[in-house]
Design a protein around this motif. Structure first.
Motif, mmCIF file in Angstrom:
data_model
loop_
_atom_site.group_PDB
_atom_site.id
_atom_site.type_symbol
_atom_site.label_atom_id
_atom_site.label_comp_id
_atom_site.label_asym_id
_atom_site.label_seq_id
_atom_site.Cartn_x
_atom_site.Cartn_y
_atom_site.Cartn_z
ATOM 1 N N UNK A 17 0.828 -1.200 0.000
ATOM 2 C CA UNK A 17 0.000 0.000 0.000
ATOM 3 C C UNK A 17 0.866 1.255 0.000
ATOM 4 N N UNK A 18 2.117 1.091 0.442
ATOM 5 C CA UNK A 18 3.070 2.205 0.416
ATOM 6 C C UNK A 18 4.381 1.702 -0.179
ATOM 7 N N UNK A 19 5.173 2.640 -0.671
ATOM 8 C CA UNK A 19 6.443 2.270 -1.297
ATOM 9 C C UNK A 19 7.529 2.068 -0.242
ATOM 10 N N UNK A 20 8.626 1.492 -0.686
ATOM 11 C CA UNK A 20 9.763 1.270 0.214
ATOM 12 C C UNK A 20 10.310 2.583 0.779
ATOM 13 N N UNK A 21 10.511 3.631 -0.051
ATOM 14 C CA UNK A 21 10.998 4.906 0.504
ATOM 15 C C UNK A 21 10.041 5.499 1.540
ATOM 16 N N UNK A 22 8.734 5.371 1.285
ATOM 17 C CA UNK A 22 7.755 5.875 2.250
ATOM 18 C C UNK A 22 7.851 5.112 3.567
ATOM 19 N N UNK A 23 7.971 3.796 3.448
ATOM 20 C CA UNK A 23 8.085 2.968 4.655
ATOM 21 C C UNK A 23 9.313 3.361 5.467
ATOM 22 N N UNK A 24 10.446 3.478 4.783
ATOM 23 C CA UNK A 24 11.697 3.807 5.478
ATOM 24 C C UNK A 24 11.612 5.175 6.150
ATOM 25 N N UNK A 25 11.026 6.131 5.458
ATOM 26 C CA UNK A 25 10.925 7.495 5.979
ATOM 27 C C UNK A 25 10.106 7.536 7.269
ATOM 28 N N UNK A 26 8.901 6.977 7.226
ATOM 29 C CA UNK A 26 8.017 7.074 8.386
ATOM 30 C C UNK A 26 8.400 6.091 9.490
ATOM 31 N N UNK A 27 8.967 4.962 9.114
ATOM 32 C CA UNK A 27 9.421 4.003 10.113
ATOM 33 C C UNK A 27 10.539 4.605 10.957
ATOM 34 N N UNK A 28 11.456 5.291 10.296
ATOM 35 C CA UNK A 28 12.566 5.923 11.009
ATOM 36 C C UNK A 28 12.059 7.041 11.920
ATOM 37 N N UNK A 29 11.104 7.826 11.436
ATOM 38 C CA UNK A 29 10.542 8.909 12.245
ATOM 39 C C UNK A 29 9.889 8.368 13.512
ATOM 40 N N UNK A 30 9.125 7.308 13.357
ATOM 41 C CA UNK A 30 8.429 6.727 14.505
ATOM 42 C C UNK A 30 9.411 6.146 15.515
#
Length: 200
Positions: free
Chosen positions: A170-183
């Motif tokens: 549902x989301x791309x790899x860059x999106x996952x990495x970005x928000x995962x790191x923020x959280x």
């Protein structure tokens, strides 16, 4: 980087406590190859540090409670595995102040014995008084800990949801990495803030 090499999710595998002993091939694009994951993870698991610091260790009950006489800095603790001996250490950067845990525990027990009650009938009432006073004096810290726990649980739910969305593309790899790191940064910040408040 080591977090990616400890969690099988990042090499395309999904494991869950709801499905023990079962491995699921994820649809997500692996961030590291399975070969690298297994090789490095095995290395991380087998690595033995001479000194291992532990935030929660029943062998070091006086951590953060006992403070240095010279600078009032709380002690942390560690184990020297080669000798299987525990030590307390001044947390101040550059300090070489180390104390044998065994000796400190003996000294502390001797100190506590000076408060020993001669009549056992006073023990239970004293326990109640101490508990009430502790709650009264630490009400703010107790509330902070409760709020922090709620915040951490909320962040973990977001991380779980993010991983789920990534698995189902549902989301791309860059999106996952970005928000995962923020959280995860926010999760770490909350823990560090809570720890600082608890030792003040």
């Amino acid at each position: 980087m080591s977090k990616y090499l400890r969690n099988p999710f990042y090499c395309g595998i999904i494991v869950s406590p709801l499905l023990p002993d079962e491995i699921i091939e994820g649809k997500q694009e692996p961030l590291v190859s399975r070969e690298v994951f297994l090789k490095i993870n095995n290395l991380l698991q087998s690595r033995k540090d001479v000194r291992k610091y532990n935030s929660e260790d029943e062998n070091l009950p006086l951590k953060t409670f006992v403070r240095s006489l010279s600078c009032d800095t709380p002690y942390t603790g560690y184990i020297v595995r080669l000798k299987d001996l525990y030590y307390y250490k001044n947390r101040r950067k550059g300090s070489k102040e180390n104390r044998s845990a065994k000796k400190m525990h003996q000294t502390f027990l001797e100190f506590l014995r000076s408060f020993q009650l001669s009549d056992s009938k006073y023990i239970e009432p004293l326990k109640e008084i101490i508990e009430e006073k502790f709650i009264e004096l630490n009400a703010e810290k107790i509330e902070d800990a409760k709020n922090a726990k709620n915040q951490l649980n909320a962040i973990q739910r977001k991380i779980d949801r993010l991983e789920e969305r990534f698995v189902f593309e549902e989301i791309s790899k860059p999106q996952f990495q970005k928000f995962n790191e923020k959280l995860k940064v926010e999760k770490k910040r909350i823990r560090e803030t809570l720890f600082k408040k608890q030792i003040q």
